[in-house]
Design an enzyme around this catalytic site. Sequence first.
Site, short mmCIF file in Angstrom:
data_model
loop_
_atom_site.label_atom_id
_atom_site.label_comp_id
_atom_site.label_asym_id
_atom_site.label_seq_id
_atom_site.Cartn_x
_atom_site.Cartn_y
_atom_site.Cartn_z
CB SER A 142 -0.91 -0.12 1.25
OG SER A 142 -1.50 1.39 1.41
CE1 TYR A 156 -4.12 -2.15 5.27
CE2 TYR A 156 -3.39 -0.09 4.53
CZ TYR A 156 -3.87 -1.17 4.29
OH TYR A 156 -3.94 -1.55 2.81
CE LYS A 160 -1.53 -4.02 2.97
NZ LYS A 160 -1.77 -5.08 2.15
#
Length: 249
Positions: A142, A156, A160
């Site tokens: 991402s 998160y 990533k």
Amino acid sequence: MAALDGKTALVTGASRGIGAAIARQLASDGAEVVMTYAGSAAKAEQVANDINAEGGAASVAHADVSSPDSVSRLLELVDRTLGGGLDILVNNAGVAEHSAIQQGELDEYDRIFRVNVRGTFDVTRHAVQRLRDQGRIITIGSCLALRAVFPTMGVYSASKAALAGFTRGWAQDLGPRGITVTCVQPGSIDTDLNPDTADNEYAQVLRDLPALKRYGKAEEIAQLVAFLASSGSSYLTGQTVTADGGLNA
């Protein structure tokens, strides 16, 4: 002759969104594809049926990448389905949950890292035992690994960013076999989880942030993955490719 004729591929998390688009593109380019799903058998079966109806070759398998037993069963199924050889692994399965550190819970942290990080590691360590020389490992990360656009992105984003670290390390591990390892870092992509619609409260913001002033399409990411899976990318390894419409420009 299609670019991936005769190749075999495993795509995790392929029942919808980016994963489904990748499975469709790889099959369109000639690869035989095994697609995994965690919770939506019907959606995965529909994608596979569409691919097969269009002359491609696709099959589905249930897999919870956070479960070592499930991953082991998946790779045994891949052996039976693809005849024991694998050319392309696409690590796409992942989860997205957001909370600020003030509200952070260990359960949420563990869940995100168990799927996004440990799951990718576990699938890959099994897959490399089947991966042929000159193979491809492509992980979907991402653009949030590079920039936390909003609050609540910390865990998160960190998960990533770990995938980019895997990419660099595994490229060194597998380079002597001619296996390339890359990570695609998408920006905001129009999927059912993050739709480009009026009722998505973040949609206008996400359209305005990138230089291109729009969402990306799952098919655009799939085409990039197909290139990375092809012979045209044979000297590209250990790299992250950020496809975010210029969000990080």
